[in-house]
Scaffold this active site. Sequence first.
Site, PDB file in Angstrom:
ATOM      1  N   ILE A  83     -17.912 -26.041  -6.087  1.00  0.00           N
ATOM      2  CA  ILE A  83     -17.814 -27.148  -7.040  1.00  0.00           C
ATOM      3  C   ILE A  83     -17.064 -28.308  -6.397  1.00  0.00           C
ATOM      4  O   ILE A  83     -15.842 -28.249  -6.201  1.00  0.00           O
ATOM      5  CB  ILE A  83     -17.095 -26.706  -8.339  1.00  0.00           C
ATOM      6  CG1 ILE A  83     -17.786 -25.496  -8.967  1.00  0.00           C
ATOM      7  CG2 ILE A  83     -17.021 -27.870  -9.329  1.00  0.00           C
ATOM      8  CD1 ILE A  83     -19.157 -25.779  -9.532  1.00  0.00           C
ATOM      9  N   LYS A 124      -7.748 -34.012   3.528  1.00  0.00           N
ATOM     10  CA  LYS A 124      -7.915 -35.425   3.874  1.00  0.00           C
ATOM     11  C   LYS A 124      -6.575 -36.158   3.822  1.00  0.00           C
ATOM     12  O   LYS A 124      -6.270 -36.999   4.626  1.00  0.00           O
ATOM     13  CB  LYS A 124      -8.898 -36.079   2.904  1.00  0.00           C
ATOM     14  CG  LYS A 124     -10.303 -35.508   2.979  1.00  0.00           C
ATOM     15  CD  LYS A 124     -10.929 -35.743   4.332  1.00  0.00           C
ATOM     16  CE  LYS A 124     -12.420 -35.516   4.321  1.00  0.00           C
ATOM     17  NZ  LYS A 124     -12.829 -34.176   3.905  1.00  0.00           N
ATOM     18  N   PRO A 163      -7.297 -23.114  -8.985  1.00  0.00           N
ATOM     19  CA  PRO A 163      -6.852 -24.448  -9.380  1.00  0.00           C
ATOM     20  C   PRO A 163      -5.366 -24.741  -9.224  1.00  0.00           C
ATOM     21  O   PRO A 163      -4.950 -25.877  -9.411  1.00  0.00           O
ATOM     22  CB  PRO A 163      -7.237 -24.496 -10.865  1.00  0.00           C
ATOM     23  CG  PRO A 163      -7.108 -23.080 -11.309  1.00  0.00           C
ATOM     24  CD  PRO A 163      -7.559 -22.253 -10.142  1.00  0.00           C
ATOM     25  N   MET A 221     -11.910 -35.483 -10.241  1.00  0.00           N
ATOM     26  CA  MET A 221     -11.540 -36.500  -9.244  1.00  0.00           C
ATOM     27  C   MET A 221     -11.743 -37.919  -9.779  1.00  0.00           C
ATOM     28  O   MET A 221     -12.356 -38.765  -9.145  1.00  0.00           O
ATOM     29  CB  MET A 221     -12.368 -36.292  -7.968  1.00  0.00           C
ATOM     30  CG  MET A 221     -12.118 -34.962  -7.302  1.00  0.00           C
ATOM     31  SD  MET A 221     -13.210 -34.623  -5.889  1.00  0.00           S
ATOM     32  CE  MET A 221     -14.759 -34.250  -6.712  1.00  0.00           C
ATOM     33  N   GLY A 226      -9.405 -25.534  -2.352  1.00  0.00           N
ATOM     34  CA  GLY A 226      -8.918 -25.469  -3.720  1.00  0.00           C
ATOM     35  C   GLY A 226     -10.037 -25.283  -4.726  1.00  0.00           C
ATOM     36  O   GLY A 226     -11.191 -25.626  -4.466  1.00  0.00           O
ATOM     37  N   GLY A 227      -9.697 -24.719  -5.882  1.00  0.00           N
ATOM     38  CA  GLY A 227     -10.694 -24.506  -6.923  1.00  0.00           C
ATOM     39  C   GLY A 227     -11.735 -23.497  -6.495  1.00  0.00           C
ATOM     40  O   GLY A 227     -11.418 -22.471  -5.890  1.00  0.00           O
ATOM     41  N   ASP A 228     -12.995 -23.782  -6.810  1.00  0.00           N
ATOM     42  CA  ASP A 228     -14.109 -22.956  -6.343  1.00  0.00           C
ATOM     43  C   ASP A 228     -14.841 -23.732  -5.250  1.00  0.00           C
ATOM     44  O   ASP A 228     -15.119 -24.928  -5.404  1.00  0.00           O
ATOM     45  CB  ASP A 228     -15.072 -22.643  -7.491  1.00  0.00           C
ATOM     46  CG  ASP A 228     -16.261 -21.820  -7.022  1.00  0.00           C
ATOM     47  OD1 ASP A 228     -16.178 -20.589  -7.087  1.00  0.00           O
ATOM     48  OD2 ASP A 228     -17.259 -22.413  -6.567  1.00  0.00           O
ATOM     49  N   ASP A 231      -6.979 -26.739   2.744  1.00  0.00           N
ATOM     50  CA  ASP A 231      -7.110 -28.031   2.077  1.00  0.00           C
ATOM     51  C   ASP A 231      -5.811 -28.463   1.417  1.00  0.00           C
ATOM     52  O   ASP A 231      -4.888 -27.662   1.222  1.00  0.00           O
ATOM     53  CB  ASP A 231      -8.225 -27.983   1.034  1.00  0.00           C
ATOM     54  CG  ASP A 231      -9.581 -28.353   1.616  1.00  0.00           C
ATOM     55  OD1 ASP A 231      -9.631 -28.671   2.818  1.00  0.00           O
ATOM     56  OD2 ASP A 231     -10.575 -28.317   0.877  1.00  0.00           O
TER      57      ASP A 231
END
Length: 267
Positions: free
Chosen positions: A99, A57, A11, A176, A94-96, A34
């Site tokens: 998810i 993005k 994270p 988000m 990012g993160g897992d 990312d």
Amino acid sequence: MKKVIFISAGPGDPDLITLKAVYHLRKSEVILVDRLVSPEILKKYSSSKRKIIYVGKLSRYSKNKNPLYLTQKKINDIMIYHALHGKYVVRLKGGDVSIFSNIMDELIELKKYQISYEIIPGVTAAIGAAAYTGIPLTARGYASSVRFITLHNPNSIHKDQWIEFLNTSDTLVFYMCIQKLDYIFDKLIMNKRNIYTDKLVAIVEQATTPMQKVYTSSLYNCKELIRKEKKFLSPSLVIIGKTVNLHRKFKWTSDLFFFHKKNYFVS
């Protein structure tokens, strides 16, 4: 080797990455990164000879004045191209990666081209935020389960489900959603008679990083919190539930700038 390694970057804190992830980063030849991945991960753990391609993005690494924008199709094409040319490809998210990371679109493309892959799990934003704010997502007497929710398509959540969100004892974590805070709280407080007085809201800004801030409020006062603060830095997520009450007791970061502000506080 026709293979892509999907790696979970965690994270924000670069030290939350797994040993297996570091192993593959050090062997990598091409890394597709990312937007929210900590740059420190690439500096500390990847090979000096690797090629880094920023495919978020909206890439914060873009050297141009206008943010770099890549469609999912373009990201898929870049990944497939390097994998078919035998490069040791790492897809760093990012993160897992399991998810809310849109991994399925990329897996479909790999299957289409018969490219093998490996998925390495990691710390998702909700788990990192919970640990770094002292808010257990489940705790005896507070919550026995937790739900991860995204508002990518707000219309997919029906009115009855919003009422159930309000009445459940589960801890709710919204991903988000920082641009949709008014919408979330409008939906949750449309029937104020059902609001639990012991259920709080926490907005966690840039969790697990040195810039982390935690804003907490009752559901009754959450609209005032949004009005006063106006803008929260990305990435941010929202935790709602009785477990948020534990933040003030068990928080262990950001003690230097803890202060009260009317009906909510920042820590």
